[in-house]
Design an enzyme around this catalytic site. Structure first.
Site, mmCIF file in Angstrom:
data_model
loop_
_atom_site.group_PDB
_atom_site.id
_atom_site.type_symbol
_atom_site.label_atom_id
_atom_site.label_comp_id
_atom_site.label_asym_id
_atom_site.label_seq_id
_atom_site.Cartn_x
_atom_site.Cartn_y
_atom_site.Cartn_z
ATOM 1 N N LYS A 10 33.049 38.866 40.125
ATOM 2 C CA LYS A 10 34.153 38.239 40.562
ATOM 3 C C LYS A 10 32.941 37.506 41.781
ATOM 4 O O LYS A 10 32.098 38.439 42.609
ATOM 5 C CB LYS A 10 34.834 38.730 41.332
ATOM 6 C CG LYS A 10 36.261 39.801 39.976
ATOM 7 C CD LYS A 10 37.665 40.478 40.812
ATOM 8 C CE LYS A 10 38.266 40.355 39.356
ATOM 9 N NZ LYS A 10 39.714 40.347 39.829
ATOM 10 N N TYR A 50 44.242 34.970 32.984
ATOM 11 C CA TYR A 50 45.586 36.089 33.184
ATOM 12 C C TYR A 50 46.672 35.609 33.130
ATOM 13 O O TYR A 50 47.780 35.039 34.005
ATOM 14 C CB TYR A 50 45.493 35.991 35.071
ATOM 15 C CG TYR A 50 43.912 36.359 35.598
ATOM 16 C CD1 TYR A 50 44.126 38.316 35.734
ATOM 17 C CD2 TYR A 50 42.730 36.264 36.422
ATOM 18 C CE1 TYR A 50 42.841 39.152 36.111
ATOM 19 C CE2 TYR A 50 42.123 36.935 36.922
ATOM 20 C CZ TYR A 50 42.141 38.096 37.053
ATOM 21 O OH TYR A 50 41.068 38.781 37.350
ATOM 22 N N ASN A 123 38.020 42.689 44.794
ATOM 23 C CA ASN A 123 37.421 44.040 44.106
ATOM 24 C C ASN A 123 36.357 43.650 43.070
ATOM 25 O O ASN A 123 36.491 44.615 42.622
ATOM 26 C CB ASN A 123 38.678 44.699 43.289
ATOM 27 C CG ASN A 123 39.337 44.161 42.305
ATOM 28 O OD1 ASN A 123 38.648 42.891 42.284
ATOM 29 N ND2 ASN A 123 40.722 44.512 41.782
ATOM 30 N N HIS A 126 36.275 42.302 36.825
ATOM 31 C CA HIS A 126 37.593 42.670 36.669
ATOM 32 C C HIS A 126 36.821 43.330 35.651
ATOM 33 O O HIS A 126 35.745 43.383 35.047
ATOM 34 C CB HIS A 126 38.133 40.679 35.840
ATOM 35 C CG HIS A 126 38.402 41.531 34.256
ATOM 36 N ND1 HIS A 126 39.951 41.748 34.855
ATOM 37 C CD2 HIS A 126 37.790 41.266 32.947
ATOM 38 C CE1 HIS A 126 40.487 41.608 33.719
ATOM 39 N NE2 HIS A 126 39.743 41.307 32.968
ATOM 40 N N GLU A 137 39.821 38.252 25.217
ATOM 41 C CA GLU A 137 39.136 38.167 26.911
ATOM 42 C C GLU A 137 37.717 37.328 26.589
ATOM 43 O O GLU A 137 37.336 36.386 26.633
ATOM 44 C CB GLU A 137 39.168 38.761 27.583
ATOM 45 C CG GLU A 137 39.931 39.055 28.311
ATOM 46 C CD GLU A 137 40.298 40.537 29.460
ATOM 47 O OE1 GLU A 137 39.451 40.881 29.636
ATOM 48 O OE2 GLU A 137 41.684 40.289 29.418
HETATM 49 N N1 UDP Z 1 45.920 41.463 42.187
HETATM 50 C C1 UDP Z 1 46.085 41.206 43.243
HETATM 51 N N2 UDP Z 1 46.783 41.786 44.238
HETATM 52 C C2 UDP Z 1 48.089 42.684 43.231
HETATM 53 C C3 UDP Z 1 47.729 43.010 42.545
HETATM 54 C C4 UDP Z 1 46.907 42.255 42.039
HETATM 55 O O1 UDP Z 1 45.763 40.193 44.153
HETATM 56 O O2 UDP Z 1 49.036 43.232 43.981
HETATM 57 C C5 UDP Z 1 44.331 40.874 41.475
HETATM 58 C C6 UDP Z 1 43.377 41.412 41.560
HETATM 59 O O3 UDP Z 1 42.212 41.058 41.782
HETATM 60 C C7 UDP Z 1 42.880 42.575 40.204
HETATM 61 C C8 UDP Z 1 43.417 40.847 39.063
HETATM 62 O O4 UDP Z 1 44.127 40.794 40.476
HETATM 63 O O5 UDP Z 1 41.743 42.732 39.910
HETATM 64 C C9 UDP Z 1 44.454 41.624 38.492
HETATM 65 O O6 UDP Z 1 45.251 42.701 38.223
HETATM 66 P P1 UDP Z 1 45.336 43.741 38.091
HETATM 67 O O7 UDP Z 1 46.720 44.392 37.882
HETATM 68 O O8 UDP Z 1 45.511 43.054 35.933
HETATM 69 O O9 UDP Z 1 44.650 45.090 37.694
HETATM 70 P P2 UDP Z 1 43.214 44.683 36.915
HETATM 71 O O10 UDP Z 1 43.285 45.299 35.361
HETATM 72 O O11 UDP Z 1 41.931 44.202 37.558
HETATM 73 O O12 UDP Z 1 42.542 46.495 38.071
HETATM 74 MG MG MG Z 2 43.938 43.487 34.824
#
Ligand code: UDP
Ligand code: MG
Length: 143
Positions: A10, A50, A123, A126, A137
């Site tokens: 990211k 997303y 974080n 992805h 994807e």
């Molecule tokens: N995210 C965020 N706030 C939240 C949940 C998710 O900003 O409360 C962002 C974060 O960058 C995350 C991405 O949205 O990596 C996708 O969310 P997901 O729950 O799919 O998490 P991941 O699969 O990336 O761990």
């Molecule tokens: Mg996810």
């Protein structure tokens, strides 16, 4: 089973010059880089990527963050790649992610801080969540 999965370094990871270190974590675990490209993601690509999150309150912040700079999309291949890559990536909230994971070791943000500041959690990376997500994807990012 040999699988393919997608990771995306990211914009925070690219800005902090952590791209190579992040990719090396997966290579060190035996995964092979089969495709790689650097690009700036636009709103249309991110909405498709997303699609499960577009209706959520954090989506606009997520789109702003993910389009704030270059990202590096990488297809990784290996045995049980989807689950193993998720494990190496760690939990979504870096402040809660286990030590030894990419987000746990290199992440400096938290859900609490991001929410307070009205932006997405930064974080670093992805990783596709399931085999079906990975297929979708990889097609989306590499056509
Ligand atoms: N995210 C965020 N706030 C939240 C949940 C998710 O900003 O409360 C962002 C974060 O960058 C995350 C991405 O949205 O990596 C996708 O969310 P997901 O729950 O799919 O998490 P991941 O699969 O990336 O761990
Ligand atoms: Mg996810």
């Amino acid at each position: 089973m040999i699988e393919r999965t997608l990771i995306i370094v990211k914009p925070d990871g690219v800005r902090r010059n952590l791209t190579e270190e992040i990719i090396r974590r997966y290579e060190d675990a035996g995964l092979k880089v089969v495709k790689r490209k650097t690009l700036k993601a636009d709103a249309n690509l991110l909405r498709q990527h997303y699609s499960a999150h577009v209706q959520k309150p954090f989506y606009k912040g997520l789109e702003n963050f993910m389009s704030s700079g270059s990202v590096v999309a990488v297809v990784l291949e290996g045995d049980d790649a989807v689950a193993r890559v998720r494990k190496i990536t760690g939990a979504t909230d870096p402040s809660k992610a286990e030590k030894g994971t990419v987000r746990g070791d290199m992440g400096i943000d938290s859900l609490e801080k991001a929410d307070k500041e009205g932006r997405a959690i930064e974080n670093l990376v992805h990783a596709s969540g399931t085999i079906e997500e990975a297929d979708k994807e990889i097609k989306l990012w590499f056509g």
